[in-house]
Design a protein around this motif. Structure first.
Motif, PDB file in Angstrom:
ATOM      1  N   PHE A  31       9.061  14.960 -11.613  1.00 52.97           N
ATOM      2  CA  PHE A  31      10.032  15.400 -10.613  1.00 52.97           C
ATOM      3  C   PHE A  31       9.302  15.843  -9.351  1.00 52.97           C
ATOM      4  N   ASP A  32       9.890  15.577  -8.205  1.00 54.36           N
ATOM      5  CA  ASP A  32       9.298  15.945  -6.925  1.00 54.36           C
ATOM      6  C   ASP A  32      10.277  16.831  -6.166  1.00 54.36           C
ATOM      7  N   PRO A  33      10.019  18.150  -6.090  1.00 52.47           N
ATOM      8  CA  PRO A  33      10.968  19.044  -5.420  1.00 52.47           C
ATOM      9  C   PRO A  33      11.118  18.787  -3.933  1.00 52.47           C
ATOM     10  N   SER A  34      10.192  18.022  -3.344  1.00 48.92           N
ATOM     11  CA  SER A  34      10.337  17.710  -1.922  1.00 48.92           C
ATOM     12  C   SER A  34      11.386  16.623  -1.704  1.00 48.92           C
ATOM     13  N   LYS A  35      11.748  15.920  -2.779  1.00 49.98           N
ATOM     14  CA  LYS A  35      12.716  14.829  -2.677  1.00 49.98           C
ATOM     15  C   LYS A  35      13.988  15.076  -3.476  1.00 49.98           C
ATOM     16  N   GLN A  36      13.940  16.030  -4.396  1.00 49.54           N
ATOM     17  CA  GLN A  36      15.083  16.319  -5.245  1.00 49.54           C
ATOM     18  C   GLN A  36      15.300  17.823  -5.325  1.00 49.54           C
ATOM     19  N   LEU A  37      16.560  18.234  -5.388  1.00 50.56           N
ATOM     20  CA  LEU A  37      16.866  19.633  -5.627  1.00 50.56           C
ATOM     21  C   LEU A  37      16.937  19.811  -7.140  1.00 50.56           C
ATOM     22  N   LEU A  38      16.025  20.576  -7.699  1.00 50.10           N
ATOM     23  CA  LEU A  38      15.893  20.695  -9.146  1.00 50.10           C
ATOM     24  C   LEU A  38      16.637  21.928  -9.647  1.00 50.10           C
ATOM     25  N   ILE A  39      17.510  21.720 -10.637  1.00 48.56           N
ATOM     26  CA  ILE A  39      18.304  22.807 -11.219  1.00 48.56           C
ATOM     27  C   ILE A  39      17.907  22.953 -12.683  1.00 48.56           C
ATOM     28  N   ALA A  40      17.240  24.050 -13.020  1.00 46.65           N
ATOM     29  CA  ALA A  40      16.742  24.264 -14.381  1.00 46.65           C
ATOM     30  C   ALA A  40      17.583  25.303 -15.119  1.00 46.65           C
ATOM     31  N   THR A  41      17.640  25.140 -16.434  1.00 43.08           N
ATOM     32  CA  THR A  41      18.352  26.112 -17.272  1.00 43.08           C
ATOM     33  C   THR A  41      17.589  27.435 -17.293  1.00 43.08           C
ATOM     34  N   GLY A  42      18.327  28.521 -17.377  1.00 46.09           N
ATOM     35  CA  GLY A  42      17.699  29.836 -17.429  1.00 46.09           C
ATOM     36  C   GLY A  42      17.100  30.161 -18.777  1.00 46.09           C
ATOM     37  N   TYR A  43      17.392  29.325 -19.768  1.00 43.77           N
ATOM     38  CA  TYR A  43      16.825  29.527 -21.104  1.00 43.77           C
ATOM     39  C   TYR A  43      15.790  28.446 -21.395  1.00 43.77           C
ATOM     40  N   THR A  44      14.651  28.842 -21.959  1.00 49.58           N
ATOM     41  CA  THR A  44      13.602  27.902 -22.356  1.00 49.58           C
ATOM     42  C   THR A  44      13.373  27.998 -23.855  1.00 49.58           C
ATOM     43  N   HIS A  45      13.523  26.877 -24.544  1.00 54.17           N
ATOM     44  CA  HIS A  45      13.210  26.821 -25.969  1.00 54.17           C
ATOM     45  C   HIS A  45      11.705  26.631 -26.114  1.00 54.17           C
ATOM     46  N   CYS A  46      11.044  27.569 -26.805  1.00 50.92           N
ATOM     47  CA  CYS A  46       9.587  27.504 -26.883  1.00 50.92           C
ATOM     48  C   CYS A  46       9.100  28.231 -28.134  1.00 50.92           C
ATOM     49  N   GLN A  47       7.834  28.067 -28.417  1.00 56.86           N
ATOM     50  CA  GLN A  47       7.248  28.698 -29.602  1.00 56.86           C
ATOM     51  C   GLN A  47       7.342  30.216 -29.546  1.00 56.86           C
ATOM     52  N   GLU A  48       7.311  30.770 -28.352  1.00 58.97           N
ATOM     53  CA  GLU A  48       7.317  32.226 -28.211  1.00 58.97           C
ATOM     54  C   GLU A  48       8.648  32.863 -28.583  1.00 58.97           C
ATOM     55  N   GLN A  49       9.720  32.046 -28.705  1.00 61.10           N
ATOM     56  CA  GLN A  49      11.074  32.544 -29.010  1.00 61.10           C
ATOM     57  C   GLN A  49      11.419  33.732 -28.097  1.00 61.10           C
ATOM     58  N   LEU A  50      11.837  33.403 -26.888  1.00 63.68           N
ATOM     59  CA  LEU A  50      12.020  34.389 -25.833  1.00 63.68           C
ATOM     60  C   LEU A  50      12.931  35.552 -26.206  1.00 63.68           C
ATOM     61  N   MET A  51      13.995  35.267 -26.961  1.00 60.67           N
ATOM     62  CA  MET A  51      14.962  36.326 -27.229  1.00 60.67           C
ATOM     63  C   MET A  51      14.414  37.397 -28.170  1.00 60.67           C
ATOM     64  N   LYS A  52      13.397  37.069 -28.960  1.00 61.92           N
ATOM     65  CA  LYS A  52      12.803  38.075 -29.829  1.00 61.92           C
ATOM     66  C   LYS A  52      12.159  39.185 -29.012  1.00 61.92           C
ATOM     67  N   THR A  53      11.602  38.818 -27.872  1.00 61.41           N
ATOM     68  CA  THR A  53      10.921  39.793 -27.022  1.00 61.41           C
ATOM     69  C   THR A  53      11.798  40.294 -25.881  1.00 61.41           C
ATOM     70  N   PHE A  54      12.529  39.383 -25.246  1.00 64.08           N
ATOM     71  CA  PHE A  54      13.252  39.736 -24.019  1.00 64.08           C
ATOM     72  C   PHE A  54      14.759  39.828 -24.209  1.00 64.08           C
ATOM     73  N   ASP A  55      15.251  39.435 -25.386  1.00 61.41           N
ATOM     74  CA  ASP A  55      16.683  39.349 -25.642  1.00 61.41           C
ATOM     75  C   ASP A  55      17.369  38.673 -24.452  1.00 61.41           C
ATOM     76  N   ARG A  56      18.266  39.357 -23.750  1.00 64.24           N
ATOM     77  CA  ARG A  56      19.012  38.677 -22.696  1.00 64.24           C
ATOM     78  C   ARG A  56      18.312  38.706 -21.339  1.00 64.24           C
ATOM     79  N   GLY A  57      17.050  39.106 -21.330  1.00 61.73           N
ATOM     80  CA  GLY A  57      16.249  38.993 -20.117  1.00 61.73           C
ATOM     81  C   GLY A  57      15.482  37.685 -20.058  1.00 61.73           C
ATOM     82  N   TYR A  58      15.824  36.738 -20.941  1.00 64.06           N
ATOM     83  CA  TYR A  58      15.058  35.485 -21.035  1.00 64.06           C
ATOM     84  C   TYR A  58      15.121  34.650 -19.763  1.00 64.06           C
ATOM     85  N   SER A  59      16.230  34.702 -19.038  1.00 62.06           N
ATOM     86  CA  SER A  59      16.355  33.845 -17.847  1.00 62.06           C
ATOM     87  C   SER A  59      15.364  34.269 -16.764  1.00 62.06           C
TER      88      SER A  59
END
Length: 493
Positions: free
Chosen positions: A205-233
């Motif tokens: 993806f090239d942000p200079s040519k496209q407006l990129l809209i990403a989800t506020g949640y990331t699925h990852c090994q760290e399991q964000l909600m275990k540490t940040f709960d609803r601060g994951y975004s």
């Protein structure tokens, strides 16, 4: 994505020309204002070289999990309640109805069909997964408890995916080249480390040519909600900024980072503070008034990226910059903030003299009960912990403390904390002015805390005096001292 040497950029990111910007849920619900004030407003920045991270629409995560403030059950809460086996299905149906209502308000024609198809498929997938999990756990070898964290993350991701997909469609309907960046890991074989997940998601993806809209949640090994709960975004936002080497990180909120809550001090009396540092942001977070989650702030700070807080509904305003190296050139109070849900647990025990055991053991209990420690104070034979959390957990802490230390006298005081905060509070006579202002407002000071660092001064008052204390200190320490001074500078990028 970012340069011909993309892999090297992500391993050792250097400052690029793009910004990474987060839009909160309350702002997202006012999607027309977001479209006009943030995405299409040329004075607020062109549409190129900008990556956006969006939260779920206001109230949706409450329906998916549980209400953040009242605890009212959402899909997840109903799912873990064994007494009402089908309640989660009913709640999932209510959720789908609400999401489709949002779609109908935003779109028509083939855009509406695309939006509905996307979210219906996500909900159908979630329902199939959760039904199968219930069936699997009916066998003795599989325990539902072991999978609840994963279920919670899966459900939370639906809200962020819905708002990000809809935002992309909304921009496309305005002939803007927007791309949906799905970080939810939906139907992926295995989670990756967060940095690697972000790297792969943005590859090509090239942000200079496209407006990129990403989800506020990331699925990852760290399991964000275990540490940040609803601060994951906010953690997703910070990681994207750090990994991609953003020029600046921007958070769009429904309010300015101001000298006090305008609802308490009066909107004509408060002012946007213009510039401060991450130390001040951490103090606000400790009081439950997060400009940004402290772990997310840490990620941005370590990357040497400036953070800007902007008001969605005042796009012409430059907002407030949070910069690690900033210190106000004139010592002064920048913000009056606080919280009134403080339980002061006072332990008096003459056996405490000369020992730190009480502090260590009770602190461990506080951690085990997952209560938030806002501050603590001690003298020769007493220690007081200032906590926030459920009344049930507070009472349990008191019982456990009394059992462990039968000679101790334990008391609970309902209190409020009101703080004067600034990047440099080395102001002569500030303690005298503070106590005098509260006294003139007929407010008794139960305790007063100021460290040698002199970035925050905390006043403990009765819970009923909270609002008057905010107004009294704001008038004396901010309005009478700082209006029209250096803290009103609005700094451009």
């Amino acid at each position: 994505m970012l340069s011909p040497n993309h892999d090297a950029d992500l391993k050792h990111p250097r400052k690029m020309s793009h910004t990474v910007e987060k839009i909160g849920g309350t702002s997202m619900s006012q999607y027309q204002d977001v479209l006009n004030n943030i995405w299409l407003n040329e004075k607020n920045g062109s549409i190129s070289n900008r990556i956006f991270v969006v939260s779920a629409y206001a109230g949706i995560t409450d329906l998916l999990l549980e209400h953040k403030k009242t605890g009212e059950a959402g899909v997840y809460s109903c799912f873990i309640d064994g007494e009402k086996e089908d309640a989660w299905l009913d709640m999932l149906g209510k959720l789908e109805t609400r999401l489709l209502e949002i779609n109908k308000d935003m779109f028509s024609g083939h855009y509406l069909s695309q939006a509905n198809q996307f979210i219906r498929q996500r909900i159908a997938d979630a329902q199939t997964c959760m039904t199968s999990l219930h069936s699997l756990c009916s066998y003795g070898h599989f325990q539902l408890q072991q999978h609840l964290a994963t279920v919670r993350e899966m459900l939370a991701s639906i809200g962020e995916a819905h708002s990000a997909f809809n935002s992309t469609l909304l921009l496309k309907s305005r002939d803007i080249n927007a791309r949906f960046v799905d970080l939810t890991g939906w139907k992926t074989s295995e989670p990756l480390p967060m940095d690697e997940m972000i790297k792969q998601a943005f590859e090509g993806f090239d942000p200079s040519k496209q407006l990129l809209i990403a989800t506020g949640y990331t699925h990852c090994q760290e399991q964000l909600m275990k540490t940040f709960d609803r601060g994951y975004s906010e953690m997703t936002f910070a990681k994207i900024a750090a990994v991609t080497g953003a020029r600046e990180a921007i958070i769009h909120k429904e309010y300015h980072l101001s000298s006090a809550d305008p609802k308490l001090a009066g909107k004509d009396n408060v002012i946007p503070i213009g510039m401060t540092n991450f130390d001040v942001a951490d103090k606000l977070s400790n009081l439950g008034m997060e400009a940004i989650h402290p772990k997310a702030a840490q990620e941005i700070r370590k990357s040497g990226i400036k953070l800007r807080i902007k008001n969605t509904f005042e796009p012409e305003h430059l907002g407030t910059i949070i910069d690690q190296n900033y210190c106000n050139p004139r010592p002064c109070v920048e913000i009056i903030a606080g919280r009134k849900d403080i339980a002061a647990i006072e332990i008096f025990d003459q056996e405490m003299l000369g020992s730190i055991e009480h502090d260590l053991q009770i602190s461990r209990l506080i951690q085990e009960l997952k209560l938030q420690l806002v501050n603590k104070e001690s003298d020769a034979n007493s220690i007081t912990f200032y906590l926030t959390g459920s009344r049930k957990k507070i009472n349990r802490l008191v019982r456990l403390t009394e059992q462990k230390y039968p000679t101790a006298e334990v008391a609970i005081h309902k209190a409020a904390m009101v703080s004067a905060i600034g990047s440099d509070l080395k102001v002569k006579g500030i303690l005298a002015k503070t106590v005098s202002a509260l006294s003139d407002a007929d407010i008794n000071v139960m305790a007063l805390h100021q460290t040698i660092r002199q970035v925050e001064m905390q006043c403990i008052v009765a819970e009923s005096d909270y609002e008057n204390a905010i107004r009294a200190l704001h008038k004396t320490l901010v309005e009478n001292e700082n209006h029209g001074s250096v803290i009103r500078r609005y700094v451009a990028a």
